[in-house]
Write a protein that holds these residues in place. Structure first.
Motif, PDB file in Angstrom:
ATOM      1  N   ASP A 283       8.804  12.544  -4.177  1.00  0.00           N
ATOM      2  CA  ASP A 283       7.813  13.567  -3.820  1.00  0.00           C
ATOM      3  C   ASP A 283       6.391  13.055  -3.987  1.00  0.00           C
ATOM      4  OD1 ASP A 283       9.899  15.285  -3.275  1.00  0.00           O
ATOM      5  OD2 ASP A 283       9.658  16.478  -5.109  1.00  0.00           O
ATOM      6  N   ASN A 284       6.125  12.371  -5.096  1.00  0.00           N
ATOM      7  CA  ASN A 284       4.773  11.853  -5.339  1.00  0.00           C
ATOM      8  C   ASN A 284       4.410  10.776  -4.324  1.00  0.00           C
ATOM      9  OD1 ASN A 284       3.207  12.750  -8.025  1.00  0.00           O
ATOM     10  ND2 ASN A 284       5.399  13.089  -8.258  1.00  0.00           N
ATOM     11  N   LEU A 285       5.340   9.900  -4.002  1.00  0.00           N
ATOM     12  CA  LEU A 285       5.070   8.870  -2.996  1.00  0.00           C
ATOM     13  C   LEU A 285       4.848   9.496  -1.619  1.00  0.00           C
ATOM     14  CD1 LEU A 285       7.611   6.188  -4.191  1.00  0.00           C
ATOM     15  CD2 LEU A 285       5.158   5.834  -3.923  1.00  0.00           C
ATOM     16  N   THR A 286       5.633  10.503  -1.285  1.00  0.00           N
ATOM     17  CA  THR A 286       5.493  11.173   0.016  1.00  0.00           C
ATOM     18  C   THR A 286       4.137  11.872   0.128  1.00  0.00           C
ATOM     19  OG1 THR A 286       7.889  11.461   0.122  1.00  0.00           O
ATOM     20  CG2 THR A 286       6.554  12.845   1.572  1.00  0.00           C
ATOM     21  N   LYS A 287       3.690  12.491  -0.960  1.00  0.00           N
ATOM     22  CA  LYS A 287       2.389  13.170  -0.933  1.00  0.00           C
ATOM     23  C   LYS A 287       1.248  12.179  -0.681  1.00  0.00           C
ATOM     24  CE  LYS A 287       3.878  16.972  -3.828  1.00  0.00           C
ATOM     25  NZ  LYS A 287       3.994  17.474  -5.194  1.00  0.00           N
ATOM     26  N   ILE A 288       1.384  10.968  -1.173  1.00  0.00           N
ATOM     27  CA  ILE A 288       0.371   9.936  -0.951  1.00  0.00           C
ATOM     28  C   ILE A 288       0.323   9.531   0.520  1.00  0.00           C
ATOM     29  CG2 ILE A 288      -0.248   7.520  -1.451  1.00  0.00           C
ATOM     30  CD1 ILE A 288       0.801   8.066  -4.329  1.00  0.00           C
ATOM     31  N   THR A 289       1.474   9.515   1.191  1.00  0.00           N
ATOM     32  CA  THR A 289       1.510   9.071   2.575  1.00  0.00           C
ATOM     33  C   THR A 289       1.018  10.111   3.562  1.00  0.00           C
ATOM     34  OG1 THR A 289       3.802   9.809   2.929  1.00  0.00           O
ATOM     35  CG2 THR A 289       3.483   7.557   2.129  1.00  0.00           C
ATOM     36  N   LYS A 290       0.957  11.366   3.142  1.00  0.00           N
ATOM     37  CA  LYS A 290       0.482  12.428   4.033  1.00  0.00           C
ATOM     38  C   LYS A 290      -1.051  12.457   4.055  1.00  0.00           C
ATOM     39  CE  LYS A 290       4.648  13.915   4.773  1.00  0.00           C
ATOM     40  NZ  LYS A 290       5.374  12.958   5.534  1.00  0.00           N
ATOM     41  N   PRO A 291      -1.651  12.582   5.256  1.00  0.00           N
ATOM     42  CA  PRO A 291      -3.118  12.593   5.327  1.00  0.00           C
ATOM     43  C   PRO A 291      -3.709  13.870   4.743  1.00  0.00           C
ATOM     44  CG  PRO A 291      -2.130  12.726   7.525  1.00  0.00           C
ATOM     45  CD  PRO A 291      -1.026  12.603   6.539  1.00  0.00           C
TER      46      PRO A 291
ATOM     47  N   LYS B 181       0.859  -1.174   0.000  1.00  0.00           N
ATOM     48  CA  LYS B 181       0.000   0.000   0.000  1.00  0.00           C
ATOM     49  C   LYS B 181       0.900   1.230   0.000  1.00  0.00           C
ATOM     50  CE  LYS B 181      -4.239   1.583   2.158  1.00  0.00           C
ATOM     51  NZ  LYS B 181      -4.917   1.701   0.902  1.00  0.00           N
ATOM     52  N   LEU B 182       0.674   2.129  -0.953  1.00  0.00           N
ATOM     53  CA  LEU B 182       1.527   3.309  -1.102  1.00  0.00           C
ATOM     54  C   LEU B 182       1.577   4.157   0.166  1.00  0.00           C
ATOM     55  CD1 LEU B 182       0.511   4.311  -4.724  1.00  0.00           C
ATOM     56  CD2 LEU B 182       2.602   3.155  -4.004  1.00  0.00           C
ATOM     57  N   ALA B 183       0.524   4.123   0.974  1.00  0.00           N
ATOM     58  CA  ALA B 183       0.494   4.879   2.227  1.00  0.00           C
ATOM     59  C   ALA B 183       1.556   4.375   3.210  1.00  0.00           C
ATOM     60  CB  ALA B 183      -0.890   4.791   2.857  1.00  0.00           C
ATOM     61  N   LYS B 184       2.085   3.175   2.997  1.00  0.00           N
ATOM     62  CA  LYS B 184       3.107   2.593   3.870  1.00  0.00           C
ATOM     63  C   LYS B 184       4.525   2.935   3.412  1.00  0.00           C
ATOM     64  CE  LYS B 184       0.159   0.332   6.454  1.00  0.00           C
ATOM     65  NZ  LYS B 184       0.061   0.487   7.888  1.00  0.00           N
ATOM     66  N   PHE B 185       4.658   3.704   2.328  1.00  0.00           N
ATOM     67  CA  PHE B 185       5.968   4.099   1.815  1.00  0.00           C
ATOM     68  C   PHE B 185       6.749   4.873   2.867  1.00  0.00           C
ATOM     69  CE2 PHE B 185       8.514   7.523  -0.126  1.00  0.00           C
ATOM     70  CZ  PHE B 185       9.451   6.770  -0.799  1.00  0.00           C
ATOM     71  N   LYS B 186       8.041   4.532   3.008  1.00  0.00           N
ATOM     72  CA  LYS B 186       8.913   5.227   3.955  1.00  0.00           C
ATOM     73  C   LYS B 186       9.952   6.066   3.217  1.00  0.00           C
ATOM     74  CE  LYS B 186      12.202   4.349   7.687  1.00  0.00           C
ATOM     75  NZ  LYS B 186      12.889   3.296   8.443  1.00  0.00           N
ATOM     76  N   ASP B 187      10.696   5.439   2.311  1.00  0.00           N
ATOM     77  CA  ASP B 187      11.750   6.156   1.587  1.00  0.00           C
ATOM     78  C   ASP B 187      12.191   5.301   0.407  1.00  0.00           C
ATOM     79  OD1 ASP B 187      13.483   8.190   0.963  1.00  0.00           O
ATOM     80  OD2 ASP B 187      14.802   7.894   2.686  1.00  0.00           O
ATOM     81  N   LEU B 188      13.048   5.888  -0.425  1.00  0.00           N
ATOM     82  CA  LEU B 188      13.589   5.128  -1.541  1.00  0.00           C
ATOM     83  C   LEU B 188      15.090   5.334  -1.614  1.00  0.00           C
ATOM     84  CD1 LEU B 188      14.335   7.189  -4.101  1.00  0.00           C
ATOM     85  CD2 LEU B 188      11.874   7.180  -4.363  1.00  0.00           C
ATOM     86  N   ASP B 189      15.749   4.355  -2.194  1.00  0.00           N
ATOM     87  CA  ASP B 189      17.184   4.421  -2.477  1.00  0.00           C
ATOM     88  C   ASP B 189      17.371   3.981  -3.916  1.00  0.00           C
ATOM     89  OD1 ASP B 189      18.381   5.075   0.150  1.00  0.00           O
ATOM     90  OD2 ASP B 189      17.515   3.149   0.744  1.00  0.00           O
ATOM     91  N   TYR B 190      18.369   4.563  -4.558  1.00  0.00           N
ATOM     92  CA  TYR B 190      18.691   4.175  -5.932  1.00  0.00           C
ATOM     93  C   TYR B 190      20.169   3.832  -5.976  1.00  0.00           C
ATOM     94  CZ  TYR B 190      19.187   4.266 -10.978  1.00  0.00           C
ATOM     95  OH  TYR B 190      19.452   3.918 -12.283  1.00  0.00           O
ATOM     96  N   TYR B 191      20.464   2.644  -6.467  1.00  0.00           N
ATOM     97  CA  TYR B 191      21.836   2.187  -6.588  1.00  0.00           C
ATOM     98  C   TYR B 191      22.140   1.979  -8.064  1.00  0.00           C
ATOM     99  CZ  TYR B 191      21.189   1.318  -1.632  1.00  0.00           C
ATOM    100  OH  TYR B 191      20.911   1.475  -0.299  1.00  0.00           O
ATOM    101  N   GLY B 192      23.073   2.767  -8.589  1.00  0.00           N
ATOM    102  CA  GLY B 192      23.450   2.634  -9.987  1.00  0.00           C
ATOM    103  C   GLY B 192      23.836   3.981 -10.563  1.00  0.00           C
ATOM    104  N   THR B 193      23.705   4.085 -11.874  1.00  0.00           N
ATOM    105  CA  THR B 193      24.040   5.306 -12.589  1.00  0.00           C
ATOM    106  C   THR B 193      22.789   5.842 -13.273  1.00  0.00           C
ATOM    107  OG1 THR B 193      24.540   4.132 -14.646  1.00  0.00           O
ATOM    108  CG2 THR B 193      26.353   4.390 -13.076  1.00  0.00           C
ATOM    109  N   THR B 194      22.928   6.959 -13.971  1.00  0.00           N
ATOM    110  CA  THR B 194      21.786   7.488 -14.714  1.00  0.00           C
ATOM    111  C   THR B 194      21.422   6.542 -15.859  1.00  0.00           C
ATOM    112  OG1 THR B 194      23.279   8.827 -16.060  1.00  0.00           O
ATOM    113  CG2 THR B 194      22.242   9.906 -14.179  1.00  0.00           C
ATOM    114  N   THR B 195      22.362   5.709 -16.286  1.00  0.00           N
ATOM    115  CA  THR B 195      22.109   4.771 -17.386  1.00  0.00           C
ATOM    116  C   THR B 195      21.344   3.540 -16.922  1.00  0.00           C
ATOM    117  OG1 THR B 195      24.202   5.480 -18.358  1.00  0.00           O
ATOM    118  CG2 THR B 195      23.220   3.468 -19.240  1.00  0.00           C
ATOM    119  N   SER B 196      21.714   2.989 -15.758  1.00  0.00           N
ATOM    120  CA  SER B 196      21.103   1.744 -15.298  1.00  0.00           C
ATOM    121  C   SER B 196      21.315   1.575 -13.793  1.00  0.00           C
ATOM    122  CB  SER B 196      21.737   0.571 -16.040  1.00  0.00           C
ATOM    123  OG  SER B 196      21.200  -0.645 -15.604  1.00  0.00           O
TER     124      SER B 196
END
Length: 126
Positions: free
Chosen positions: A118-126, A55-70
């Motif tokens: 930002d979009n995921l965070t907006k979903i988690t805010k009431p 459920k998107l409301a349970k989103f906490k944070d994200l991490d990205y491992y890699g480069t702009t290519t992949s």
């Protein structure tokens, strides 16, 4: 909610990197629904199926491992909020909970990742 989920669906579709898995995965489904769920299903060449959902409301944070290519995007939840299921697995089917979903991405800039967050965070805010 619909604007946020539409943006997320488009971002994930546009940047999904099937080439990272195409030797073992024959197809995938990645959906962000208007009722607030992220569902990711992979169909392997050997018949195994992996399914992740949260459920998107349970989103906490994200991490990205890699480069702009992949790279790989880790969508993390607050607790064990990710449903993890496997089917047709030689080691036995699994039905458990996890804390993240990993999505392979390509051609993505830091600004794109910030917009996803930002979009995921907006979903988690009431």
């Amino acid at each position: 909610m619909e604007d946020y989920t539409s943006f997320l669906q488009k971002s994930f579709s546009d940047h999904y990197d099937f080439s990272q898995e195409n030797t073992v995965v024959k197809k995938y489904e990645l959906n962000v629904t208007n009722n607030g769920f992220c569902r990711y299903k992979r169909y392997f060449n050997n018949g195994k199926i992996e399914y992740f959902a949260f459920k998107l409301a349970k989103f906490k944070d994200l991490d990205y491992y890699g480069t702009t290519t992949s790279g790989q995007l880790y969508l993390r939840t607050k607790n064990d909020d990710v449903i993890v299921q496997t089917y047709n697995d030689k080691k036995g089917d699994v039905d458990s909970m996890g804390t993240c979903v990993v999505i392979p991405l390509k051609n993505i800039e830091a600004e794109d990742l910030n917009l996803i967050r930002d979009n995921l965070t907006k979903i988690t805010k009431p």
